[in-house]
Design an enzyme around this catalytic site. Structure first.
Site, PDB file in Angstrom:
ATOM      1  N   LYS A   8       0.845  -1.192   0.000  1.00 11.87           N
ATOM      2  CA  LYS A   8       0.000   0.000   0.000  1.00 11.87           C
ATOM      3  C   LYS A   8       0.881   1.243   0.000  1.00 11.87           C
ATOM      4  CE  LYS A   8      -0.660   2.048   3.462  1.00 11.87           C
ATOM      5  NZ  LYS A   8      -0.743   2.613   4.800  1.00 11.87           N
ATOM      6  N   PRO A  90       9.558  -5.241   1.866  1.00 11.65           N
ATOM      7  CA  PRO A  90      10.565  -5.148   2.930  1.00 11.65           C
ATOM      8  C   PRO A  90       9.941  -4.759   4.274  1.00 11.65           C
ATOM      9  CG  PRO A  90      11.275  -3.965   0.952  1.00 11.65           C
ATOM     10  CD  PRO A  90       9.829  -4.295   0.763  1.00 11.65           C
ATOM     11  N   GLY A  92       9.488  -2.711   7.547  1.00 10.69           N
ATOM     12  CA  GLY A  92       9.740  -1.317   7.899  1.00 10.69           C
ATOM     13  C   GLY A  92       9.888  -0.392   6.715  1.00 10.69           C
ATOM     14  N   SER A  93       9.246  -0.741   5.600  1.00 14.19           N
ATOM     15  CA  SER A  93       9.408   0.050   4.373  1.00 14.19           C
ATOM     16  C   SER A  93       8.343   1.126   4.201  1.00 14.19           C
ATOM     17  CB  SER A  93       9.377  -0.876   3.152  1.00 14.19           C
ATOM     18  OG  SER A  93       8.136  -1.578   3.090  1.00 14.19           O
ATOM     19  N   LEU A  95       5.273   0.352   3.471  1.00 15.30           N
ATOM     20  CA  LEU A  95       4.373  -0.185   2.449  1.00 15.30           C
ATOM     21  C   LEU A  95       3.292  -1.083   3.043  1.00 15.30           C
ATOM     22  CD1 LEU A  95       7.043  -1.010  -0.283  1.00 15.30           C
ATOM     23  CD2 LEU A  95       5.436   0.907  -0.282  1.00 15.30           C
ATOM     24  N   ALA A  96       3.174  -1.071   4.369  1.00 17.51           N
ATOM     25  CA  ALA A  96       2.096  -1.779   5.079  1.00 17.51           C
ATOM     26  C   ALA A  96       2.104  -3.282   4.837  1.00 17.51           C
ATOM     27  CB  ALA A  96       0.734  -1.184   4.710  1.00 17.51           C
ATOM     28  N   GLY A  98       2.947  -5.737   6.873  1.00 13.15           N
ATOM     29  CA  GLY A  98       2.340  -6.452   7.988  1.00 13.15           C
ATOM     30  C   GLY A  98       0.835  -6.313   8.013  1.00 13.15           C
ATOM     31  N   SER A  99       0.343  -5.111   7.755  1.00 11.70           N
ATOM     32  CA  SER A  99      -1.100  -4.863   7.735  1.00 11.70           C
ATOM     33  C   SER A  99      -1.769  -5.613   6.594  1.00 11.70           C
ATOM     34  CB  SER A  99      -1.372  -3.361   7.603  1.00 11.70           C
ATOM     35  OG  SER A  99      -0.889  -2.662   8.727  1.00 11.70           O
ATOM     36  N   ASP A 132      -3.959   0.700   9.844  1.00 10.02           N
ATOM     37  CA  ASP A 132      -4.336   0.771   8.430  1.00 10.02           C
ATOM     38  C   ASP A 132      -4.765  -0.579   7.853  1.00 10.02           C
ATOM     39  OD1 ASP A 132      -1.841  -0.344   8.545  1.00 10.02           O
ATOM     40  OD2 ASP A 132      -0.867   1.070   7.195  1.00 10.02           O
TER      41      ASP A 132
END
EC number: 2.7.1.148
Length: 283
Positions: A8, A90, A92-93, A95-96, A98-99, A132
């Site tokens: 995202k 990646p 901690g990028s 780009l969400a 984990g979410s 998010d």
């Protein structure tokens, strides 16, 4: 069963000021893109988890297992499952990843066990995983309000191309917000000209990202693009209308720059409810 877990982008992010609860009020534009992870789910004799391409992801305490636990608590279904995750996003990028994995896991479990949970029910569970995470139950394009948890689905799809530039080191969202100054907050409510108000705070923490943005602006000079940071980083992106690629002069130049700079090309995608996002690993 296999499911695409899209990244995202925050196309823009406005800081509207600090709230009484200490958090910042924001307006942001969320957009799902064709770059992402691949999740596979199967019924198993015992719970198991396999991660491909990224050894930094915790095996026992990641967002996928959090979603699995919430699903089990809500439905009462406790059958063991096996997860296999091919990571491209990646850690901690900004780009969400984990979410997105959490939301995709909820959708996948609902499909696997045919529990018939509505998007609203899944969205409610998703809120418990991340701020998010509910976004991924939208059309794939939405406004994020409040702290980002209030999602307003947008039906139009912006026909743009995005080139992603990753960093070897992530930026914690909490660290970025901790150094926000009142002068960083947007004064204009005109979203047409909105940018990412977290850029200056992040650049105060990470001079390398500020320098990288300048390098990208110089590299793409002469082509009508926008260079920005997504969320609190650490991914920078270049955005331009896809129509530019129909211009042979621009198209040749764009491909040369992408090859030289090591960027990853991706495009916006939409979710056709009640289905999940299409499996598109390349733009």
């Amino acid at each position: 069963m296999h499911f695409f877990s899209p990244a995202k982008l925050n196309i823009f992010l406005q800081l509207l000021g600090k709230r009484e609860d200490g958090f910042h009020e924001i307006v942001t534009r969320y957009q799902a893109v064709s770059f992402g992870d691949q999740l596979s789910l199967s019924v198993s004799s015992r719970d198991s988890f396999q991660i491909i391409n990224d050894c930094q992801l915790e095996i026992s305490n990641n967002s996928i297992w959090k979603s699995t636990a919430l699903f089990r608590q809500y439905t009462g279904i406790t059958d063991p499952v096996s997860w296999r995750v091919v990571k491209h996003i990646p850690i901690g990028s900004g780009l969400a990843g984990g979410s997105s994995n959490a939301a995709t896991a909820l959708f996948a479990l609902n499909q696997m066990f045919q529990t018939g949970l509505s998007d609203e029910e899944l969205r409610s569970l998703a809120e418990k995983v991340g701020m998010d995470t509910p976004f991924f139950f939208s059309s794939g394009s939405a406004l994020g309000l409040g702290r980002g948890e209030k999602v307003v689905t947008l039906n139009e799809l912006v026909v743009d191309r995005y080139i992603l530039y990753f960093s070897n080191k992530g930026v914690l969202t909490s660290e970025a917000f901790a150094v926000v100054k009142p002068s960083d907050c947007s004064l204009s409510k005109d979203l047409e000209y909105a940018r990412n108000d977290l850029e200056n705070p992040v650049f105060r923490l990470r001079l390398d990202l500020k320098e990288k943005k300048r390098w990208l602006e110089d590299l793409w000079k002469g082509i009508p693009v926008y260079v920005g940071l997504t969320g609190s980083g650490a991914t920078l992106f270049v955005r331009y209308p896809k129509a530019l690629e129909k211009n042979s002069a621009y198209a040749t130049q764009i491909q040369k720059i992408i090859a030289l700079s090591g960027g990853v090309s991706t495009s916006p995608i939409q979710r056709d409810t009640p289905n999940w996002y299409p499996t598109i690993l390349e733009a």
